[in-house]
Design a protein around this motif. Structure first.
Motif, PDB file in Angstrom:
ATOM      1  N   TRP A 149      -4.269  -3.742   6.475  1.00 51.30           N
ATOM      2  CA  TRP A 149      -3.669  -2.637   5.736  1.00 51.30           C
ATOM      3  C   TRP A 149      -3.537  -2.957   4.245  1.00 51.30           C
ATOM      4  N   SER A 151      -1.382  -1.390   0.754  1.00 53.37           N
ATOM      5  CA  SER A 151       0.066  -1.346   0.542  1.00 53.37           C
ATOM      6  C   SER A 151       0.728  -0.257   1.387  1.00 53.37           C
ATOM      7  N   LEU A 152       2.014  -0.458   1.618  1.00 56.67           N
ATOM      8  CA  LEU A 152       2.809   0.540   2.318  1.00 56.67           C
ATOM      9  C   LEU A 152       2.698   1.900   1.635  1.00 56.67           C
ATOM     10  N   VAL A 158       2.562   5.788   7.648  1.00 55.34           N
ATOM     11  CA  VAL A 158       3.802   5.010   7.731  1.00 55.34           C
ATOM     12  C   VAL A 158       4.874   5.574   6.800  1.00 55.34           C
ATOM     13  N   THR A 159       4.508   5.901   5.558  1.00 52.30           N
ATOM     14  CA  THR A 159       5.524   6.286   4.581  1.00 52.30           C
ATOM     15  C   THR A 159       6.175   7.631   4.886  1.00 52.30           C
ATOM     16  N   ARG A 162       8.666   7.008   7.629  1.00 53.90           N
ATOM     17  CA  ARG A 162       9.668   6.052   7.148  1.00 53.90           C
ATOM     18  C   ARG A 162      10.626   6.713   6.162  1.00 53.90           C
ATOM     19  N   PHE A 183       1.697  -5.476   6.151  1.00 53.16           N
ATOM     20  CA  PHE A 183       1.236  -5.267   4.781  1.00 53.16           C
ATOM     21  C   PHE A 183       1.138  -6.571   3.997  1.00 53.16           C
TER      22      PHE A 183
END
Length: 276
Positions: A149, A151-152, A158-159, A162, A183
Protein backbone atom coordinates in the motif's frame (compact mmCIF):
# COMPACT_ATOMS: atom_id res chain seq x y z
CA UNK A 1 3.17 -2.60 29.90
CA UNK A 2 2.28 -5.78 27.94
CA UNK A 3 4.72 -7.12 25.37
CA UNK A 4 3.65 -6.34 21.78
CA UNK A 5 2.14 -9.30 19.98
CA UNK A 6 4.34 -10.91 17.33
CA UNK A 7 3.19 -11.07 13.72
CA UNK A 8 3.13 -14.87 13.91
CA UNK A 9 0.79 -14.76 16.90
CA UNK A 10 -1.32 -12.02 15.28
CA UNK A 11 -1.93 -13.93 12.04
CA UNK A 12 -2.59 -17.17 13.91
CA UNK A 13 -5.25 -15.56 16.07
CA UNK A 14 -8.67 -14.10 15.34
CA UNK A 15 -7.40 -12.01 12.43
CA UNK A 16 -6.00 -15.00 10.54
CA UNK A 17 -9.22 -16.96 11.10
CA UNK A 18 -11.37 -14.04 9.96
CA UNK A 19 -9.30 -13.50 6.81
CA UNK A 20 -9.50 -17.22 6.03
CA UNK A 21 -13.27 -17.12 6.41
CA UNK A 22 -13.44 -14.08 4.10
CA UNK A 23 -11.05 -15.48 1.47
CA UNK A 24 -13.47 -15.32 -1.47
CA UNK A 25 -14.65 -11.80 -0.63
CA UNK A 26 -11.16 -10.44 -0.05
CA UNK A 27 -9.90 -11.92 -3.31
CA UNK A 28 -12.84 -10.37 -5.15
CA UNK A 29 -12.32 -6.92 -3.63
CA UNK A 30 -8.57 -6.88 -4.25
CA UNK A 31 -8.72 -8.58 -7.67
CA UNK A 32 -7.82 -5.43 -9.69
CA UNK A 33 -4.67 -5.00 -7.60
CA UNK A 34 -3.85 -8.72 -7.73
CA UNK A 35 -4.06 -8.60 -11.52
CA UNK A 36 -1.62 -5.67 -11.55
CA UNK A 37 0.87 -7.69 -9.49
CA UNK A 38 0.60 -10.84 -11.60
CA UNK A 39 0.91 -8.87 -14.85
CA UNK A 40 3.80 -6.82 -13.46
CA UNK A 41 5.64 -9.95 -12.35
CA UNK A 42 5.81 -11.09 -15.99
CA UNK A 43 5.64 -14.77 -15.05
CA UNK A 44 6.85 -17.20 -17.70
CA UNK A 45 6.15 -20.88 -18.38
CA UNK A 46 8.43 -23.20 -16.43
CA UNK A 47 9.54 -20.66 -13.81
CA UNK A 48 9.97 -21.45 -10.13
CA UNK A 49 8.01 -18.96 -8.03
CA UNK A 50 8.31 -18.09 -4.34
CA UNK A 51 5.12 -16.49 -2.96
CA UNK A 52 5.87 -14.54 0.24
CA UNK A 53 2.96 -14.14 2.66
CA UNK A 54 0.72 -16.20 0.40
CA UNK A 55 -2.28 -15.99 2.73
CA UNK A 56 -5.19 -18.01 1.44
CA UNK A 57 -3.40 -18.77 -1.80
CA UNK A 58 -4.83 -16.52 -4.51
CA UNK A 59 -1.51 -15.27 -5.88
CA UNK A 60 0.13 -18.70 -5.63
CA UNK A 61 -2.70 -20.28 -7.63
CA UNK A 62 -2.57 -17.55 -10.27
CA UNK A 63 1.21 -17.99 -10.50
CA UNK A 64 0.74 -21.74 -10.93
CA UNK A 65 -1.63 -21.10 -13.80
CA UNK A 66 0.80 -18.70 -15.50
CA UNK A 67 3.92 -20.85 -15.12
CA UNK A 68 2.23 -24.07 -16.24
CA UNK A 69 2.98 -27.74 -15.61
CA UNK A 70 6.73 -27.28 -16.01
CA UNK A 71 6.84 -24.60 -13.31
CA UNK A 72 6.71 -24.81 -9.53
CA UNK A 73 5.31 -22.56 -6.80
CA UNK A 74 6.46 -22.48 -3.16
CA UNK A 75 3.86 -20.56 -1.14
CA UNK A 76 4.94 -19.39 2.33
CA UNK A 77 3.00 -17.92 5.25
CA UNK A 78 3.07 -17.89 9.05
CA UNK A 79 -0.73 -18.11 9.31
CA UNK A 80 -1.98 -21.62 9.94
CA UNK A 81 -5.68 -20.69 9.40
CA UNK A 82 -5.00 -19.09 6.03
CA UNK A 83 -2.74 -21.92 4.86
CA UNK A 84 -5.46 -24.40 5.84
CA UNK A 85 -7.85 -22.51 3.59
CA UNK A 86 -5.28 -22.36 0.78
CA UNK A 87 -4.77 -26.11 0.85
CA UNK A 88 -8.47 -26.70 0.13
CA UNK A 89 -8.37 -24.75 -3.13
CA UNK A 90 -7.86 -26.53 -6.46
CA UNK A 91 -4.68 -25.70 -8.38
CA UNK A 92 -4.08 -25.85 -12.13
CA UNK A 93 -0.72 -25.68 -13.89
CA UNK A 94 2.40 -25.75 -11.75
CA UNK A 95 2.58 -27.81 -8.57
CA UNK A 96 2.08 -25.69 -5.45
CA UNK A 97 3.86 -26.48 -2.17
CA UNK A 98 2.33 -24.80 0.88
CA UNK A 99 4.92 -23.98 3.57
CA UNK A 100 4.19 -22.78 7.11
CA UNK A 101 7.30 -20.70 7.82
CA UNK A 102 8.60 -17.20 8.46
CA UNK A 103 10.05 -15.84 5.22
CA UNK A 104 12.34 -13.56 7.25
CA UNK A 105 14.48 -16.49 8.36
CA UNK A 106 13.44 -19.66 6.51
CA UNK A 107 16.42 -21.32 4.75
CA UNK A 108 15.10 -21.33 1.17
CA UNK A 109 17.06 -23.07 -1.54
CA UNK A 110 18.55 -20.49 -3.97
CA UNK A 111 16.58 -21.87 -6.90
CA UNK A 112 13.69 -19.48 -7.53
CA UNK A 113 13.27 -17.36 -10.65
CA UNK A 114 11.00 -14.86 -8.97
CA UNK A 115 9.68 -13.95 -5.53
CA UNK A 116 6.34 -12.18 -5.42
CA UNK A 117 4.07 -10.92 -2.67
CA UNK A 118 0.63 -9.34 -2.42
CA UNK A 119 0.45 -7.29 0.77
CA UNK A 120 2.81 -9.57 2.71
CA UNK A 121 6.11 -7.72 3.00
CA UNK A 122 4.77 -4.80 5.08
CA UNK A 123 4.50 -7.07 8.12
CA UNK A 124 8.15 -8.11 8.45
CA UNK A 125 9.58 -7.34 11.87
CA UNK A 126 13.08 -6.87 10.37
CA UNK A 127 12.55 -5.69 6.81
CA UNK A 128 16.15 -5.41 5.64
CA UNK A 129 17.06 -8.89 6.91
CA UNK A 130 13.86 -10.32 5.44
CA UNK A 131 14.50 -8.89 1.97
CA UNK A 132 18.09 -10.13 2.12
CA UNK A 133 16.81 -13.61 2.93
CA UNK A 134 14.39 -13.44 0.01
CA UNK A 135 17.22 -12.37 -2.29
CA UNK A 136 19.21 -15.43 -1.21
CA UNK A 137 16.26 -17.58 -2.31
CA UNK A 138 16.66 -16.33 -5.88
CA UNK A 139 19.02 -17.62 -8.52
CA UNK A 140 21.39 -15.01 -10.04
CA UNK A 141 19.25 -12.78 -12.22
CA UNK A 142 16.10 -13.76 -10.33
CA UNK A 143 13.44 -11.12 -9.85
CA UNK A 144 11.25 -9.79 -7.06
CA UNK A 145 7.83 -8.17 -7.51
CA UNK A 146 5.87 -7.06 -4.45
CA UNK A 147 2.65 -5.11 -4.02
CA UNK A 148 2.25 -2.87 -0.97
CA UNK A 149 0.00 0.00 0.00
CA UNK A 150 0.95 3.63 -0.58
CA UNK A 151 -0.03 6.19 2.05
CA UNK A 152 -3.19 6.05 4.11
CA UNK A 153 -4.32 9.37 2.61
CA UNK A 154 -4.22 7.91 -0.92
CA UNK A 155 -6.39 4.90 -0.06
CA UNK A 156 -10.02 6.00 0.01
CA UNK A 157 -11.19 2.46 0.74
CA UNK A 158 -9.59 2.99 4.17
CA UNK A 159 -9.87 6.75 4.73
CA UNK A 160 -13.59 7.10 3.95
CA UNK A 161 -14.70 4.57 6.60
CA UNK A 162 -11.95 5.62 9.00
CA UNK A 163 -12.85 9.31 8.89
CA UNK A 164 -16.52 8.44 9.42
CA UNK A 165 -15.89 6.23 12.44
CA UNK A 166 -13.55 8.79 14.00
CA UNK A 167 -16.41 11.31 14.16
CA UNK A 168 -17.79 9.04 16.91
CA UNK A 169 -14.81 7.20 18.38
CA UNK A 170 -11.47 8.63 19.59
CA UNK A 171 -8.52 8.25 17.27
CA UNK A 172 -6.27 5.33 18.27
CA UNK A 173 -2.64 5.81 19.19
CA UNK A 174 -0.39 5.80 16.11
CA UNK A 175 1.71 2.75 15.34
CA UNK A 176 5.45 3.06 16.04
CA UNK A 177 7.27 4.51 13.00
CA UNK A 178 8.85 1.81 10.86
CA UNK A 179 7.00 -1.02 12.60
CA UNK A 180 4.94 -3.73 10.90
CA UNK A 181 1.70 -2.44 9.42
CA UNK A 182 -0.19 -1.99 6.16
CA UNK A 183 1.24 1.46 5.31
CA UNK A 184 4.82 0.75 6.33
CA UNK A 185 6.13 1.30 2.79
CA UNK A 186 4.08 4.37 1.92
CA UNK A 187 7.38 6.08 1.02
CA UNK A 188 8.34 4.49 -2.30
CA UNK A 189 11.85 5.95 -2.30
CA UNK A 190 12.51 4.42 1.12
CA UNK A 191 11.33 1.04 -0.17
CA UNK A 192 13.67 1.27 -3.16
CA UNK A 193 16.54 2.15 -0.83
CA UNK A 194 15.68 -0.79 1.43
CA UNK A 195 15.76 -3.21 -1.51
CA UNK A 196 19.17 -1.86 -2.48
CA UNK A 197 20.45 -2.27 1.08
CA UNK A 198 19.28 -5.89 0.95
CA UNK A 199 21.51 -6.47 -2.10
CA UNK A 200 19.04 -6.05 -4.95
CA UNK A 201 19.81 -4.19 -8.17
CA UNK A 202 17.55 -2.24 -10.55
CA UNK A 203 15.09 -1.54 -7.73
CA UNK A 204 12.12 0.60 -8.76
CA UNK A 205 8.52 1.33 -7.81
CA UNK A 206 5.52 2.02 -10.04
CA UNK A 207 2.19 3.45 -8.99
CA UNK A 208 -0.84 1.18 -9.13
CA UNK A 209 -4.25 2.88 -8.71
CA UNK A 210 -7.50 0.92 -8.99
CA UNK A 211 -11.12 1.25 -7.91
CA UNK A 212 -12.06 -1.50 -5.45
CA UNK A 213 -15.61 -2.81 -5.34
CA UNK A 214 -16.11 -3.11 -1.59
CA UNK A 215 -19.80 -3.99 -1.67
CA UNK A 216 -22.87 -4.40 -3.86
CA UNK A 217 -24.58 -1.63 -1.87
CA UNK A 218 -24.04 0.59 1.18
CA UNK A 219 -24.98 -2.15 3.64
CA UNK A 220 -22.52 -4.66 2.19
CA UNK A 221 -19.80 -2.03 1.93
CA UNK A 222 -20.37 -1.06 5.57
CA UNK A 223 -20.05 -4.65 6.72
CA UNK A 224 -16.84 -5.13 4.72
CA UNK A 225 -15.26 -1.92 6.02
CA UNK A 226 -16.18 -2.78 9.60
CA UNK A 227 -14.55 -6.20 9.28
CA UNK A 228 -11.38 -5.52 7.26
CA UNK A 229 -8.79 -2.79 7.57
CA UNK A 230 -7.50 -0.44 10.25
CA UNK A 231 -10.89 0.46 11.76
CA UNK A 232 -11.99 -3.16 12.26
CA UNK A 233 -9.91 -3.58 15.41
CA UNK A 234 -11.06 -0.22 16.74
CA UNK A 235 -14.73 -1.22 16.35
CA UNK A 236 -14.15 -4.59 17.99
CA UNK A 237 -12.78 -2.85 21.09
CA UNK A 238 -15.96 -0.81 21.63
CA UNK A 239 -17.77 -2.31 24.62
CA UNK A 240 -20.80 0.01 24.59
CA UNK A 241 -23.34 -1.40 22.05
CA UNK A 242 -25.00 1.99 21.56
CA UNK A 243 -21.66 3.68 20.85
CA UNK A 244 -20.70 0.95 18.40
CA UNK A 245 -24.04 1.34 16.60
CA UNK A 246 -23.48 5.10 16.33
CA UNK A 247 -20.07 4.44 14.76
CA UNK A 248 -21.57 1.95 12.31
CA UNK A 249 -24.33 4.40 11.42
CA UNK A 250 -21.72 7.07 10.65
CA UNK A 251 -19.81 4.54 8.56
CA UNK A 252 -22.97 3.55 6.64
CA UNK A 253 -23.82 7.19 5.95
CA UNK A 254 -20.33 7.87 4.59
CA UNK A 255 -20.56 5.13 1.96
CA UNK A 256 -21.27 6.30 -1.61
CA UNK A 257 -24.88 5.72 -2.72
CA UNK A 258 -23.78 4.20 -6.03
CA UNK A 259 -24.25 0.48 -6.68
CA UNK A 260 -21.88 -1.23 -6.47
CA UNK A 261 -19.84 0.81 -3.99
CA UNK A 262 -16.34 1.50 -5.30
CA UNK A 263 -13.51 3.30 -3.50
CA UNK A 264 -9.93 3.90 -4.58
CA UNK A 265 -6.94 1.74 -3.67
CA UNK A 266 -3.37 2.98 -4.17
CA UNK A 267 -0.29 0.74 -4.16
CA UNK A 268 3.32 0.50 -5.11
CA UNK A 269 4.47 -2.29 -7.38
CA UNK A 270 8.12 -2.68 -6.37
CA UNK A 271 10.47 -4.67 -8.58
CA UNK A 272 14.16 -5.55 -8.38
CA UNK A 273 16.73 -8.09 -9.55
CA UNK A 274 19.17 -10.33 -7.69
CA UNK A 275 22.56 -9.49 -9.24
CA UNK A 276 23.98 -12.83 -8.07
Amino acid sequence: MPEPITQTAYWNGDVGTRWADMQAELDRVFSPLTAALIDGADLRPGERVLDIGCGCGETALLAASRTGPDGAVAAVDVSRPMLARARTRPAAGAAVTWIEADAQTHPFAPEHDIALSRFGVMFFEESRAAFANIRRALRPGGRVAVLCWRSLAENAWVTVPRDAVLTVLPEPAPSPPGGPGPFRFADGDALVDLLRQAGFASAAVARVDRLLEIGADQEEATRFSATVGPIAGLLREVEDPALRERALAALRQAMPAERPVRLGGACWLATAVNPG
